[in-house]
Structures are given as structure tokens and as C-alpha cells.
Design a protein around this motif. Structure first.
Motif, PDB file in Angstrom:
ATOM      1  N   GLY A 310     -47.105   5.241 -55.376  1.00 37.38           N
ATOM      2  CA  GLY A 310     -48.495   4.811 -55.402  1.00 37.38           C
ATOM      3  C   GLY A 310     -48.909   4.270 -56.749  1.00 37.38           C
ATOM      4  N   PRO A 311     -50.128   3.746 -56.857  1.00 37.36           N
ATOM      5  CA  PRO A 311     -50.616   3.204 -58.124  1.00 37.36           C
ATOM      6  C   PRO A 311     -50.596   4.246 -59.235  1.00 37.36           C
ATOM      7  CG  PRO A 311     -52.061   2.595 -56.303  1.00 37.36           C
ATOM      8  CD  PRO A 311     -51.110   3.605 -55.760  1.00 37.36           C
ATOM      9  N   LEU A 312     -50.456   3.775 -60.453  1.00 36.31           N
ATOM     10  CA  LEU A 312     -50.407   4.689 -61.600  1.00 36.31           C
ATOM     11  C   LEU A 312     -51.800   5.153 -61.992  1.00 36.31           C
ATOM     12  CD1 LEU A 312     -47.608   2.941 -63.577  1.00 36.31           C
ATOM     13  CD2 LEU A 312     -47.704   5.409 -63.239  1.00 36.31           C
ATOM     14  N   ALA A 313     -51.934   6.449 -62.200  1.00 37.11           N
ATOM     15  CA  ALA A 313     -53.221   7.012 -62.623  1.00 37.11           C
ATOM     16  C   ALA A 313     -53.580   6.600 -64.042  1.00 37.11           C
ATOM     17  CB  ALA A 313     -53.179   8.531 -62.506  1.00 37.11           C
ATOM     18  N   LYS A 314     -52.586   6.165 -64.836  1.00 37.78           N
ATOM     19  CA  LYS A 314     -52.854   5.754 -66.214  1.00 37.78           C
ATOM     20  C   LYS A 314     -53.814   4.582 -66.297  1.00 37.78           C
ATOM     21  CE  LYS A 314     -48.497   7.159 -68.422  1.00 37.78           C
ATOM     22  NZ  LYS A 314     -47.287   6.657 -69.126  1.00 37.78           N
ATOM     23  N   GLY A 315     -53.832   3.738 -65.278  1.00 37.07           N
ATOM     24  CA  GLY A 315     -54.706   2.579 -65.326  1.00 37.07           C
ATOM     25  C   GLY A 315     -54.071   1.359 -64.719  1.00 37.07           C
ATOM     26  N   PRO A 316     -54.707   0.204 -64.893  1.00 32.20           N
ATOM     27  CA  PRO A 316     -54.310  -0.996 -64.149  1.00 32.20           C
ATOM     28  C   PRO A 316     -53.301  -1.905 -64.843  1.00 32.20           C
ATOM     29  CG  PRO A 316     -56.404  -1.392 -65.227  1.00 32.20           C
ATOM     30  CD  PRO A 316     -56.025   0.031 -65.543  1.00 32.20           C
ATOM     31  N   GLY A 317     -52.895  -1.648 -66.076  1.00 31.64           N
ATOM     32  CA  GLY A 317     -52.191  -2.638 -66.881  1.00 31.64           C
ATOM     33  C   GLY A 317     -50.767  -2.949 -66.473  1.00 31.64           C
ATOM     34  N   LEU A 318     -50.104  -3.761 -67.294  1.00 28.86           N
ATOM     35  CA  LEU A 318     -48.757  -4.253 -67.002  1.00 28.86           C
ATOM     36  C   LEU A 318     -47.660  -3.283 -67.426  1.00 28.86           C
ATOM     37  CD1 LEU A 318     -49.075  -8.000 -68.121  1.00 28.86           C
ATOM     38  CD2 LEU A 318     -49.044  -7.120 -65.780  1.00 28.86           C
ATOM     39  N   CYS A 319     -47.681  -2.829 -68.649  1.00 28.65           N
ATOM     40  CA  CYS A 319     -46.547  -2.069 -69.185  1.00 28.65           C
ATOM     41  C   CYS A 319     -46.387  -0.728 -68.482  1.00 28.65           C
ATOM     42  CB  CYS A 319     -46.721  -1.860 -70.690  1.00 28.65           C
ATOM     43  SG  CYS A 319     -45.275  -1.104 -71.480  1.00 28.65           S
ATOM     44  N   HIS A 320     -47.473   0.006 -68.363  1.00 30.15           N
ATOM     45  CA  HIS A 320     -47.419   1.316 -67.709  1.00 30.15           C
ATOM     46  C   HIS A 320     -48.646   1.498 -66.829  1.00 30.15           C
ATOM     47  CE1 HIS A 320     -48.349   1.533 -72.096  1.00 30.15           C
ATOM     48  NE2 HIS A 320     -49.512   1.936 -71.632  1.00 30.15           N
ATOM     49  N   GLY A 321     -48.864   0.526 -65.954  1.00 30.27           N
ATOM     50  CA  GLY A 321     -50.018   0.565 -65.068  1.00 30.27           C
ATOM     51  C   GLY A 321     -49.724  -0.030 -63.705  1.00 30.27           C
ATOM     52  N   THR A 322     -50.742  -0.061 -62.886  1.00 32.69           N
ATOM     53  CA  THR A 322     -50.619  -0.483 -61.493  1.00 32.69           C
ATOM     54  C   THR A 322     -50.175  -1.933 -61.357  1.00 32.69           C
ATOM     55  OG1 THR A 322     -52.292   1.134 -60.851  1.00 32.69           O
ATOM     56  CG2 THR A 322     -51.919  -0.708 -59.346  1.00 32.69           C
ATOM     57  N   ALA A 323     -50.679  -2.822 -62.208  1.00 30.65           N
ATOM     58  CA  ALA A 323     -50.308  -4.234 -62.117  1.00 30.65           C
ATOM     59  C   ALA A 323     -48.827  -4.444 -62.411  1.00 30.65           C
ATOM     60  CB  ALA A 323     -51.161  -5.068 -63.071  1.00 30.65           C
ATOM     61  N   GLY A 324     -48.321  -3.773 -63.434  1.00 29.63           N
ATOM     62  CA  GLY A 324     -46.905  -3.906 -63.752  1.00 29.63           C
ATOM     63  C   GLY A 324     -46.023  -3.457 -62.604  1.00 29.63           C
ATOM     64  N   ASN A 325     -46.402  -2.331 -61.970  1.00 31.66           N
ATOM     65  CA  ASN A 325     -45.641  -1.867 -60.812  1.00 31.66           C
ATOM     66  C   ASN A 325     -45.709  -2.875 -59.672  1.00 31.66           C
ATOM     67  OD1 ASN A 325     -45.325   0.399 -62.396  1.00 31.66           O
ATOM     68  ND2 ASN A 325     -45.785   1.843 -60.752  1.00 31.66           N
ATOM     69  N   GLY A 326     -46.865  -3.514 -59.518  1.00 28.92           N
ATOM     70  CA  GLY A 326     -47.026  -4.476 -58.442  1.00 28.92           C
ATOM     71  C   GLY A 326     -46.116  -5.684 -58.552  1.00 28.92           C
ATOM     72  N   TYR A 327     -45.731  -6.041 -59.780  1.00 34.06           N
ATOM     73  CA  TYR A 327     -44.821  -7.179 -59.931  1.00 34.06           C
ATOM     74  C   TYR A 327     -43.463  -6.899 -59.304  1.00 34.06           C
ATOM     75  CZ  TYR A 327     -47.630 -10.459 -62.574  1.00 34.06           C
ATOM     76  OH  TYR A 327     -48.578 -11.398 -62.929  1.00 34.06           O
ATOM     77  N   ALA A 328     -43.073  -5.635 -59.173  1.00 33.67           N
ATOM     78  CA  ALA A 328     -41.828  -5.322 -58.466  1.00 33.67           C
ATOM     79  C   ALA A 328     -41.913  -5.800 -57.018  1.00 33.67           C
ATOM     80  CB  ALA A 328     -41.560  -3.823 -58.518  1.00 33.67           C
ATOM     81  N   PHE A 329     -43.092  -5.642 -56.397  1.00 32.42           N
ATOM     82  CA  PHE A 329     -43.277  -6.096 -55.020  1.00 32.42           C
ATOM     83  C   PHE A 329     -43.229  -7.616 -54.930  1.00 32.42           C
ATOM     84  CE2 PHE A 329     -46.248  -2.192 -54.800  1.00 32.42           C
ATOM     85  CZ  PHE A 329     -45.170  -1.338 -54.656  1.00 32.42           C
ATOM     86  N   LEU A 330     -43.871  -8.304 -55.884  1.00 30.97           N
ATOM     87  CA  LEU A 330     -43.839  -9.764 -55.874  1.00 30.97           C
ATOM     88  C   LEU A 330     -42.416 -10.284 -56.068  1.00 30.97           C
ATOM     89  CD1 LEU A 330     -47.054 -10.575 -57.944  1.00 30.97           C
ATOM     90  CD2 LEU A 330     -46.721 -10.931 -55.484  1.00 30.97           C
ATOM     91  N   LYS A 331     -41.640  -9.626 -56.919  1.00 31.28           N
ATOM     92  CA  LYS A 331     -40.248 -10.039 -57.123  1.00 31.28           C
ATOM     93  C   LYS A 331     -39.424  -9.821 -55.855  1.00 31.28           C
ATOM     94  CE  LYS A 331     -40.176 -11.247 -61.567  1.00 31.28           C
ATOM     95  NZ  LYS A 331     -39.711 -12.566 -62.053  1.00 31.28           N
ATOM     96  N   LEU A 332     -39.686  -8.735 -55.145  1.00 36.40           N
ATOM     97  CA  LEU A 332     -38.959  -8.490 -53.903  1.00 36.40           C
ATOM     98  C   LEU A 332     -39.374  -9.483 -52.822  1.00 36.40           C
ATOM     99  CD1 LEU A 332     -38.865  -4.597 -53.843  1.00 36.40           C
ATOM    100  CD2 LEU A 332     -36.916  -6.147 -54.116  1.00 36.40           C
ATOM    101  N   PHE A 333     -40.637  -9.864 -52.812  1.00 37.58           N
ATOM    102  CA  PHE A 333     -41.077 -10.913 -51.883  1.00 37.58           C
ATOM    103  C   PHE A 333     -40.337 -12.214 -52.182  1.00 37.58           C
ATOM    104  CE2 PHE A 333     -44.237 -14.425 -51.192  1.00 37.58           C
ATOM    105  CZ  PHE A 333     -44.058 -14.507 -49.818  1.00 37.58           C
ATOM    106  N   GLU A 334     -40.210 -12.543 -53.456  1.00 34.01           N
ATOM    107  CA  GLU A 334     -39.504 -13.768 -53.848  1.00 34.01           C
ATOM    108  C   GLU A 334     -38.029 -13.690 -53.456  1.00 34.01           C
ATOM    109  OE1 GLU A 334     -39.912 -16.264 -57.827  1.00 34.01           O
ATOM    110  OE2 GLU A 334     -38.637 -14.511 -58.153  1.00 34.01           O
ATOM    111  N   ARG A 335     -37.418 -12.518 -53.614  1.00 37.35           N
ATOM    112  CA  ARG A 335     -35.985 -12.379 -53.344  1.00 37.35           C
ATOM    113  C   ARG A 335     -35.680 -12.325 -51.853  1.00 37.35           C
ATOM    114  NH1 ARG A 335     -31.360 -10.190 -56.458  1.00 37.35           N
ATOM    115  NH2 ARG A 335     -29.768  -9.495 -54.982  1.00 37.35           N
ATOM    116  N   THR A 336     -36.520 -11.610 -51.079  1.00 34.51           N
ATOM    117  CA  THR A 336     -36.200 -11.367 -49.677  1.00 34.51           C
ATOM    118  C   THR A 336     -36.964 -12.242 -48.699  1.00 34.51           C
ATOM    119  OG1 THR A 336     -37.923  -9.675 -49.367  1.00 34.51           O
ATOM    120  CG2 THR A 336     -35.796  -8.944 -50.274  1.00 34.51           C
ATOM    121  N   GLY A 337     -38.118 -12.779 -49.119  1.00 36.02           N
ATOM    122  CA  GLY A 337     -38.961 -13.526 -48.207  1.00 36.02           C
ATOM    123  C   GLY A 337     -39.744 -12.659 -47.244  1.00 36.02           C
TER     124      GLY A 337
END
Length: 397
Positions: A310-337
Motif C-alpha cells: 500500500g501507499p507509504l505513510a511517510k508521504g507522497p514523494g518520490l524517494c521514499h513516498g507513494t509517488a516513487g512506489n507508483g512508478y514501479a507500476f508505470l514501469k510494469l505497465f510499460e514492460r507488460t502492456g
């Protein structure tokens, strides 16, 4: 247990809305522009001052250069309309940094450092993007070459970061001298890769780190990015990356996680964020060995772990936040379609936008930084609107 439940929170049930995402971007941009001050461009946020008070930082990771890069990028992709021109400020930040480098007191620095994310190279790269000048190129080239043998061997401070700066300049200018500077660092980095992982001399401690901010995943991402690596080494890199990712993956019930580091005391703390753990491994390695089905399955297992946590309780940012974790999903969308990953990325986007609003109400101000704060979140929201997996300052800079 492959993740720490107390570090995460349930994703909000707010449906994806492009209109809401655009409104959140506009609010972040307006807040950042209005908070600017000529004397101290943007103040450090209390959450970034866990090691003590910080002066108004200037670097790409935490400071004003990162804010300006994000504002400029959002305008270029037509995600925002700016009320100010930031070129003059971007150029002036270099002199400010040289006179008083970020983290001088915290890390005992005696002067400027050449690094990309936390030092001079990133500031020069942003200045050159907005108001290019020959002196910036000469100073940046010198910084890249000065960092070749930095024993940190990681993205934040070491040669992998300044290699990325060389590659960006090669893409901008097409001059062979930037490719030569990249190869000089790449050759040395390759020589140091004499085992599964690089051994980093990081903040006075020898560590084998897996994540992208300070270790293996960031190094191989930079080596694989673009087309400067020769085909023989690229083939070897893909083989070694797949083997290392498989070797150190911790698996259970269709999920995969990776420890922060191999040394005792470093790998016992579970982290599921971009800088350490499955999200950063997935986001950094998703373009490697694209035709390897088993490797895809391993990366998908890392994505499943990120979603389950789930989203990170630390906050929304890239390095250690929800947005950074979300890029893993975008990369998997790009890789798998598979659009499941785009849907999950957008669910995290709605959560990240809500976190920005909540934190602004709690602190009475925004968090003005690219990698830890609101501006990185705005860029993630735009990535979810455009279904674009490119990470800020790594895939595009």
C-alpha cells in the motif's frame, strides 16, 4: 513478512480523475511559485530536517534546482502554466551553492562536491537546460571527470550520477566529448563491479547496497540507459542483472522483496520504497532483459508486493513516498502492456494527491523539493495522466 505494515496505509477509495489530478498539479505549482523568496529560494521542510536544521538548499534532490527543474518540466509538457520565468534564478543557484554547499555542516564538507543529485553537477545541468552557456558546460565536464573515482559508487553522490549528467549532455549537444566522459566513468565503474554487487564506501561504512539511490539498481540503470554501452557489455550486464536480482530476491506467496543491503544490521530493516526495496528494484530494472519471461515474472512479483503493502505513510514523494512506489507500476505497465498496472498507478496517484493536501494542512505550508516533496508528486500525477513511465531526472532530465 516481506514488508512492514506500520509503514504503509490503505489506498484511498477515490476513483481516478484526470480533472482532479490536473487540479492537484495546478495547486502544487501555484503554491511553489508563491513560496519563492529571492534571499532563500525555498525553505527546507521540517520532515527533511530530521538530522537538524537545513539552510535553504540548492541541489537537485532536495533544493531549489530540483524545484525549478520540476516547474520547467511541467510547463514544457503543458501540465502547468507558470507565472514566473526561472532561468535567471537557475543560473544564480550555482554561485550560491559554490559559496555555501548543501550538507556542508551535516556531512563535514569542505567545499562543493561534483555529484548529480546532491551537488554541483545537478545544479549546472538545470541551469544549462534553462539558460545554456559555454561556462556551464566546461564546469560540468570538469565535475564529471573529477568524480570518476569517487568510492561511493552510487547514484546520489558517486560517478553513476555524474555519468548520467554526461549522457544527458551528450543527448543535448551530440558532442563526442560527453560520450568520452561517460565512457571514462563507465569503464571505472565496470572495473569496480567485480562481484554480484558494488562495495560502496558510503558515509564511512563499507556496504553492499541493492537499491537505486545508493547501490546496485541505480548503477545498472545508468549503465543500461541510452545507447552508450557497447553491445558486448550490454549483454553481460543483462545476464548479471538478472542473476543478481534473482539471487537476492526474498519470495513468498507470489510476492518478491529485496533487502536494503547485505551487511548485518542493514538488511534487517524492511523497506518498501523507491530508494530501498521492491519498488526501486522494479522501477530501475524494468527495461532490462525485456524478452526474459522469468525475469518479468520476478519484477511482477515485486510490483505485487508494492501494491499489497500500500501507499507509504511517510508521504507522497518520490524517494521514499507513494509517488516513487507508483512508478514501479508505470514501469510494469510499460514492460507488460497490462493495464492493471496503469490502474494501480493511478490509484496511488489519487492517494498521493490526498497526502499532499493533508500534509499542507498539517504543516501550514508545502514541501518544496523534487525528490522528497510536492513537486515530484506533481510530476508523478502527470505521468499517470499521460501513461508515461519516465522517472524525473533519471529517464528525463
Amino acid at each position: 513478512m516481506l514488508f512492514e505494515p506500520t509503514s504503509h496505509e490503505p489506498v484511498v477509495d477515490t476513483p481516478w480523475s484526470e480533472e482532479a489530478a490536473r487540479a492537484a498539479i495546478a495547486a502544487i505549482v501555484a503554491d511553489a511559485e508563491s513560496a519563492f523568496d529571492d534571499e532563500a529560494p525555498w525553505p527546507a521542510h521540517p520532515l527533511d530536517e530530521d538530522g537538524g536544521p537545513l539552510r535553504s538548499p540548492t541541489s537537485l534532490y532536495l533544493g531549489a534546482s530540483g524545484v525549478i527543474w520540476a516547474l520547467d518540466e511541467l510547463e514544457r509538457v503543458e501540465a502547468a502554466e507558470l507565472t514566473s520565468s526561472w532561468a535567471t534564478t537557475a543560473v544564480a543557484l550555482h554561485e550560491r551553492y559554490v559559496a555555501n554547499p548543501d550538507f556542508r555542516d551535516e556531512l563535514g564538507l569542505e567545499g562543493p562536491v561534483p555529484s548529480l543529485l546532491a551537488g554541483e553537477s545537478g545544479i549546472l545541468l538545470v541551469a544549462h537546460r534553462l539558460a545554456p552557456a559555454p561556462w556551464q558546460e566546461e564546469r560540468l565536464l570538469a565535475s564529471i571527470r573529477a568524480n570518476v573515482a569517487n568510492p561511493f559508487w552510487e547514484l546520489m553522490w558517486g560517478s553513476p550520477g555524474t555519468m548520467l549528467a554526461a549522457q544527458v549532455m551528450y543527448e543535448r549537444k551530440g558532442s563526442e566529448r560527453w560520450a568520452e566522459a561517460w565512457r571514462e566513468s563507465a569503464d571505472r565503474l565496470w572495473q569496480e563491479w567485480d562481484d554480484d554487487l558494488w562495495l560502496q564506501d558510503l558515509y564511512g561504512r563499507a556496504l553492499h547496497v541493492l537499491g537505486p539511490a545508493h547501490g546496485f539498481a541505480g548503477n545498472v540503470f545508468v549503465l543500461a540507459r541510452g545507447r552508450l554501452l557497447d553491445e558486448e557489455r550490454r549483454s553481460e550486464l543483462e545476464r548479471r542483472v538478472v542473476a543478481v536480482a534473482d539471487k537476492y530476491a526474498q519470495r513468498a506467496d507470489g510476492f518478491a522483496q529485496w533487502p536494503p543491503a547485505l551487511e548485518p544490521g542493514s538488511s534487517t530493516e524492511i523497506k518498501t520504497q523507491w530508494c530501498h526495496g521492491a519498488p526501486g528494484i522494479v522501477a530501475s530494472l524494468a527495461t532490462i532483459a525485456a524478452g526474459d519471461r522469468q525475469f518479468t515474472e520476478l519484477l511482477v512479483a515485486g510490483g505485487e508486493l508494492t501494491w499489497r503493502a500500500g501507499p507509504l505513510a511517510k508521504g507522497p514523494g518520490l524517494c521514499h513516498g507513494t509517488a516513487g512506489n507508483g512508478y514501479a507500476f508505470l514501469k510494469l505497465f510499460e514492460r507488460t502492456g497490462d493495464e492493471l498496472w496503469l490502474d494501480r498507478a493511478r490509484a496511488f496517484a489519487m492517494h498521493a494527491a490526498a497526502q499532499v493536501e493533508l500534509m499542507r494542512s498539517q504543516y501550514g505550508r508545502g514541501r518544496y523539493s523534487l525528490w522528497t516533496g510536492d513537486l515530484g508528486t506533481a510530476l508523478y500525477l502527470w505521468s499517470c495522466i499521460s501513461a508515461d513511465a519516465d522517472m524525473p531526472t533519471l529517464d528525463r532530465c
